[in-house]
Scaffold this active site. Structure first.
Site, PDB file in Angstrom:
ATOM      1  N   TYR A 167      42.701 -39.408  26.961  1.00  0.00           N
ATOM      2  CA  TYR A 167      43.923 -40.010  27.519  1.00  0.00           C
ATOM      3  C   TYR A 167      44.898 -38.931  28.002  1.00  0.00           C
ATOM      4  O   TYR A 167      45.466 -39.052  29.083  1.00  0.00           O
ATOM      5  CB  TYR A 167      44.569 -40.913  26.467  1.00  0.00           C
ATOM      6  N   PRO A 183      42.474 -49.237  36.177  1.00  0.00           N
ATOM      7  CA  PRO A 183      43.713 -48.599  35.720  1.00  0.00           C
ATOM      8  C   PRO A 183      43.852 -48.466  34.210  1.00  0.00           C
ATOM      9  O   PRO A 183      44.813 -47.852  33.737  1.00  0.00           O
ATOM     10  CB  PRO A 183      44.805 -49.515  36.281  1.00  0.00           C
ATOM     11  N   TYR A 204      48.675 -51.131  24.468  1.00  0.00           N
ATOM     12  CA  TYR A 204      47.444 -51.690  25.040  1.00  0.00           C
ATOM     13  C   TYR A 204      47.000 -52.795  24.087  1.00  0.00           C
ATOM     14  O   TYR A 204      46.660 -52.517  22.939  1.00  0.00           O
ATOM     15  CB  TYR A 204      46.352 -50.614  25.146  1.00  0.00           C
ATOM     16  N   LYS A 240      44.284 -43.109  34.965  1.00  0.00           N
ATOM     17  CA  LYS A 240      43.739 -41.834  35.431  1.00  0.00           C
ATOM     18  C   LYS A 240      43.780 -41.583  36.938  1.00  0.00           C
ATOM     19  O   LYS A 240      43.560 -40.451  37.378  1.00  0.00           O
ATOM     20  CB  LYS A 240      42.253 -41.738  35.014  1.00  0.00           C
ATOM     21  N   HIS A 269      55.616 -39.002  26.190  1.00  0.00           N
ATOM     22  CA  HIS A 269      55.110 -39.883  25.128  1.00  0.00           C
ATOM     23  C   HIS A 269      54.068 -39.155  24.299  1.00  0.00           C
ATOM     24  O   HIS A 269      53.082 -38.662  24.837  1.00  0.00           O
ATOM     25  CB  HIS A 269      54.458 -41.134  25.742  1.00  0.00           C
TER      26      HIS A 269
HETATM   27  C1  PHB Z   1      51.862 -47.999  34.324  1.00  0.00           C
HETATM   28  O1  PHB Z   1      52.864 -47.668  33.689  1.00  0.00           O
HETATM   29  O2  PHB Z   1      51.940 -48.428  35.488  1.00  0.00           O
HETATM   30  C2  PHB Z   1      50.530 -47.896  33.683  1.00  0.00           C
HETATM   31  C3  PHB Z   1      50.419 -47.370  32.409  1.00  0.00           C
HETATM   32  C4  PHB Z   1      49.188 -47.257  31.806  1.00  0.00           C
HETATM   33  C5  PHB Z   1      48.053 -47.692  32.473  1.00  0.00           C
HETATM   34  C6  PHB Z   1      48.147 -48.215  33.751  1.00  0.00           C
HETATM   35  C7  PHB Z   1      49.398 -48.324  34.355  1.00  0.00           C
HETATM   36  O3  PHB Z   1      46.846 -47.605  31.866  1.00  0.00           O
END
Ligand code: PHB
Length: 395
Positions: A389, A297, A205, A301, A76
């Site tokens: 990120y 989460p 997000y 990270k 990505h």
């Molecule tokens: C996930 O795909 O499980 C995932 C992706 C981004 C995050 C947390 C979990 O910030």
């Protein structure tokens, strides 16, 4: 009577940290035994995080762990921040000189590492119980455990505690020998895995007055979705229909976004907290991964931090066990903690910017909106998000 045997490094925990440590040590001729409390199917099926930083991917590939990752990992180059019903793309690769993240489920990393270890004839015991650590402040530490109905003693030169937040390793350190920093957040995540094609090619997000939501994925057929919920919620207050309704509401856009839906095949509520144990070493016990620190989460990270610890620990232990050079192990904790605290800050920042504040504090809500507008309008601010990120090189 215990069956007694010896190894150079006794590794408590067969998750990503423990298995990768065993793998990296074996490549440098260092012997280890990995002890895992759960069964192999459990560890390989449990749905966990899924975002690998560029540096994590590079390390796995450089150590012959990249074959399936190369085939099935989804690269990505951007992500979306969504608020007020409008999406804003953060072009991660463009802002970071071409770095990207790869979506690849943690359980796949664990399965790849398990296959590699067993194929190489490495020691890996599942369903190990009653684990206790002994004499960790001496030069002859040992691990006692039960396996296959018998008591065992594993004598080691060093023990690596890679058994996660709920493991026994951290608690083997006497109170007062380490400082534990904790931040609890007043919310949790409800995560689902759904048999539905992802509704967007990139992660979303989403900040919404009803709470945060995250759209992620695992494959062209599987969506991974999260909702901010109350930490005291039990799963039974979240029947599937309520989850979908809430997700539809939070992800809705002014131009009619549609969320693909399908059967929910996994559902879990996870509390959110930040924890750091300092130092990450006591005597001959070295902590790595979630045993030493957890992050909320929101920054994606946790797994990446574990991999960074293990990269540093494997190099330091190999130097010491092979040639007696002790500078690396003396600096282990300090070296890891620099990245740990950078990542703690980033994860706290993302979490604070995106979640519905406790008590819906209106002042904080205004600050969040100001910050979201800034991050999506200023190239400098977007670069701050992007470089953290994808994983800052060297920090
Ligand atoms: C996930 O795909 O499980 C995932 C992706 C981004 C995050 C947390 C979990 O910030």
């Amino acid at each position: 009577m215990s069956a007694v045997r010896s190894t150079q490094v006794g590794i408590v925990g067969g998750g990503p940290a423990g298995l990768l440590l065993g793998h990296l040590l074996a490549r440098q001729g260092i012997d280890s035994v990995v002890l895992e409390a759960r069964s192999r199917p459990y560890v390989e099926q449990r749905v966990r995080a899924g975002v690998l930083e560029q540096g994590t991917v590079d390390l796995l590939k450089a150590n012959d762990l990249g074959e399936r990752l190369q085939r099935e990992g989804l690269v990505h180059e951007g992500l979306e921040l969504r608020f007020d019903g409008i999406g804003h793309r953060i072009p991660l690769a463009e802002l970071t000189g071409g770095r990207a993240i790869t979506v690849y489920g943690q359980q796949k990393v664990v399965a790849d590492l398990t296959d590699a270890r067993l194929a190489a004839g490495g020691d890996l015991l599942f369903e190990v119980g009653d684990v206790s650590l002994h004499a960790i402040d001496s030069d002859a530490p040992s691990i006692h455990f039960r396996h296959d109905g018998a008591d065992h003693e594993l004598r080691c030169e060093v023990i690596a505690g890679c058994d996660g937040y709920h493991g026994v390793s951290r608690d083997a350190i006497p109170a007062g020998a380490v400082q534990v920093y904790v931040r609890e957040y007043p919310f949790a995540w409800l995560g689902i895995l759904a048999e539905a094609p992802p509704s967007s090619e990139e992660l979303i997000y989403c900040h919404h007055e009803r709470g945060f939501a995250l759209h992620s994925l695992r494959s062209p057929e599987l969506s991974r979705l999260y909702l901010q919920c109350d930490p005291s919620d039990e799963l039974d207050v979240w029947p599937d229909e309520r989850i979908w309704e809430e997700l539809r509401t939070r992800f809705a856009t002014r131009d009619g976004f549609t969320l693909n839906e399908g059967p929910v095949v996994d559902k879990l509520i996870t509390p959110m907290r930040s924890v750091v144990v300092e130092p990450m070493q006591y005597g001959r016990l070295f902590l790595a991964g979630d045993a030493a620190h957890t992050v909320p989460p929101t920054g994606a990270k946790g797994l990446n931090l574990a991999v960074n610890d293990v990269r540093i620990l494997a190099g330091a232990l190999a130097d010491w066990l092979a040639s007696g050079a002790s500078e690396g192990i003396a600096r282990y904790s300090e070296q890891c903690l620099e990245k740990v605290w950078r990542v703690q800050h980033f994860s706290w920042w993302m979490t604070s910017m995106l979640h519905r504040p406790a008590g819906r504090d209106p002042f904080e809500h205004k600050l969040q909106r100001a910050q979201l507008r800034y991050v999506t309008r200023s190239r400098a601010a977007a670069t701050t998000l992007a470089e953290n990120y994808v994983g800052l090189a060297g920090a």
